[in-house]
Enzyme design. Structure first.
Site, PDB file in Angstrom:
ATOM      1  N   GLY A 177      -8.657  -7.008  12.906  1.00 25.78           N
ATOM      2  CA  GLY A 177      -7.875  -6.813  11.640  1.00 25.78           C
ATOM      3  C   GLY A 177      -6.251  -6.443  12.193  1.00 25.78           C
ATOM      4  N   ASN A 178      -5.764  -5.753  11.248  1.00 24.19           N
ATOM      5  CA  ASN A 178      -4.579  -5.144  11.192  1.00 24.19           C
ATOM      6  C   ASN A 178      -4.363  -3.819  10.414  1.00 24.19           C
ATOM      7  OD1 ASN A 178      -3.071  -5.976   8.857  1.00 24.19           O
ATOM      8  ND2 ASN A 178      -3.759  -8.102   9.673  1.00 24.19           N
ATOM      9  N   ARG A 179      -3.064  -3.205  10.846  1.00 26.73           N
ATOM     10  CA  ARG A 179      -2.978  -2.171  10.096  1.00 26.73           C
ATOM     11  C   ARG A 179      -2.422  -1.951   8.643  1.00 26.73           C
ATOM     12  NH1 ARG A 179       0.561   0.565  14.475  1.00 26.73           N
ATOM     13  NH2 ARG A 179       0.866   2.186  13.039  1.00 26.73           N
TER      14      ARG A 179
END
Ligand code: CTP
Length: 395
Positions: A200-202
């Protein structure tokens, strides 16, 4: 604000306080039964103005005329079954009902009652009349546990922030976004490695959620396609939750043929694991290292180019760490955006997991505009001002 006699009246103190802090002048009118739950003093304490209770007060018989004339919006929260019945009949037996008859301002009613009472055909008939004939906005009620622990709604009053959004819409809805269909993508995507793990990412989704909410306040029909986010869905929008880039793409492609404005603010994962495991990968089986092969995800914004509604407007985002303007300008052209919001991930206060942003807005018909550091809510308003200006020029 009108406050009638329900337990949810305690939440209305918060609404009066928030509106006052936002700069509104808030006159609160309580019915006799509202005062069994909260006192006029609670409201005058947060608004700095006397809370009103009597139709026939020292000010004279014209109090309701003044209140009705001065109001930019009238909101009754909570609105009990008894109040709804009286309002639907056009009764004039207390200060709130007379004010409603005297005003021509938009009216927002926030029903609150037991779920059995709410579903009673007479209450429903009163609501239909208030909505369809008097054009009042009926905001809520929400589902969920009711005060006495009996029933699961719908019946409970919506939360203060939701009431404030409805008031915002009643005040703000004007200009070219009224009645337009707006699509917003937001949040990260999650690309599964196995049933319990993902890449995923932030991204928090905050920027996209702020845009969706602000577009709705301006009168648009908004659909928000969102990857996983801890934020509550904005009030009033159609919410389409997705997980992966492929799911987001499918949802978006099903919508863009009918949308007037598309805002691609999602942080879509550019790659996904090529062969996600069907069962949880065991540490012992993986050995000392785990190699994951990734394959490219489709570019959602680019894939919409041929299917977008003709005359529609599209807004892209670009998060860069170097050569901000030249990288962003390339994306503006290659993905056929009309506007592009560029931000530098290395700037303090910009990018992921913060409530502020520092952006430069690029446009197909003007010079890049560098905006100062501001909240994401403020960036959303700035962006929509430019979207509205584009739409106005087109028509
Ligand atoms: N975008 C998209 N689908 C993708 C990747 C990006 O729709 N698979 C959209 C984003 O929502 C954003 C714009 O394209 O509006 C640019 O996203 P960004 O991640 O900055 O650019 P990329 O095209 O992925 O380029 P790179 O990561 O190489 O900078």
């Amino acid at each position: 604000m009108g406050v009638t006699g329900g337990i949810a009246a305690y939440k209305s103190v918060q609404v009066a306080r928030d509106l006052t802090r936002l700069g509104a002048t808030v006159d609160v009118v309580l019915t006799h039964s509202a005062q069994k739950f909260v006192t006029p003093l609670s409201f005058s304490g947060v608004t700095g103005r006397p809370a009103l209770t009597d139709l026939f007060s020292a000010e004279g018989a014209a109090l309701h005329i003044r209140l009705g004339r001065e109001a930019d919006v009238v909101c009754v929260a909570p609105a009990t079954a008894d109040f709804l019945a009286r309002a639907a009949q056009g009764r004039a037996d207390d200060l709130i009902c007379t004010t409603l008859l005297a005003t021509r301002a938009p009216v927002v009613l926030c029903p609150a009652m037991n779920d059995r009472m709410f579903s009673h055909p007479q209450v429903q008939a009163n609501l239909a009349h208030l909505r369809d004939h008097l054009h009042y906005t009926i905001a809520g009620p929400a589902d969920g546990a009711l005060a006495v622990g009996e029933g699961e709604g719908p019946g409970r009053m919506i939360e203060p922030w939701q009431i404030e959004e409805h008031i915002g819409r009643a005040l703000e809805a004007s200009g070219p976004l009224i009645g337009r269909k707006v699509l917003v993508t937001a949040g990260p995507t999650r690309e599964p490695l196995d049933p319990v793990r993902y890449l995923g990412n932030r991204s928090s989704g905050r920027m996209g959620y702020a845009i969706a909410q602000a577009a709705w306040r301006r009168g648009a029909h908004v659909t928000l396609v969102s990857g996983p986010s801890s934020l509550a869905p904005p009030e009033g929008v159609d919410f389409v939750p997705v997980e992966t880039a492929m799911q987001m793409r499918e949802a978006v492609l099903g919508l863009v043929a009918n949308t007037d404005v598309n805002v691609f603010s999602a942080a879509v994962a550019d790659f996904r694991p090529s062969n996600p495991h069907a069962t949880k990968v065991k540490r012992a089986d993986a050995g000392g290292e785990m190699i994951v092969t990734l394959e490219a995800n489709p570019d959602i914004a680019a894939d919409t180019v041929l299917v977008r509604k003709s005359g529609s407007l599209s807004v892209g985002f670009a998060l860069e760490t170097n050569d901000l303007i030249s990288n962003a300008a390339k994306k503006l052209v290659s993905k056929q955006f009309d506007l592009l919001v560029a931000n530098d991930a290395t700037e303090p206060g910009a990018g992921f997991e913060v409530s502020t942003n520092k952006v430069t807005i690029l446009s197909t018909d003007g010079e890049p505009e560098e905006l100062p550091l501001m909240t994401k809510d403020a960036v959303a308003e700035e962006l929509l001002d430019r979207v509205c200006a584009h739409l106005a020029r087109r028509s």
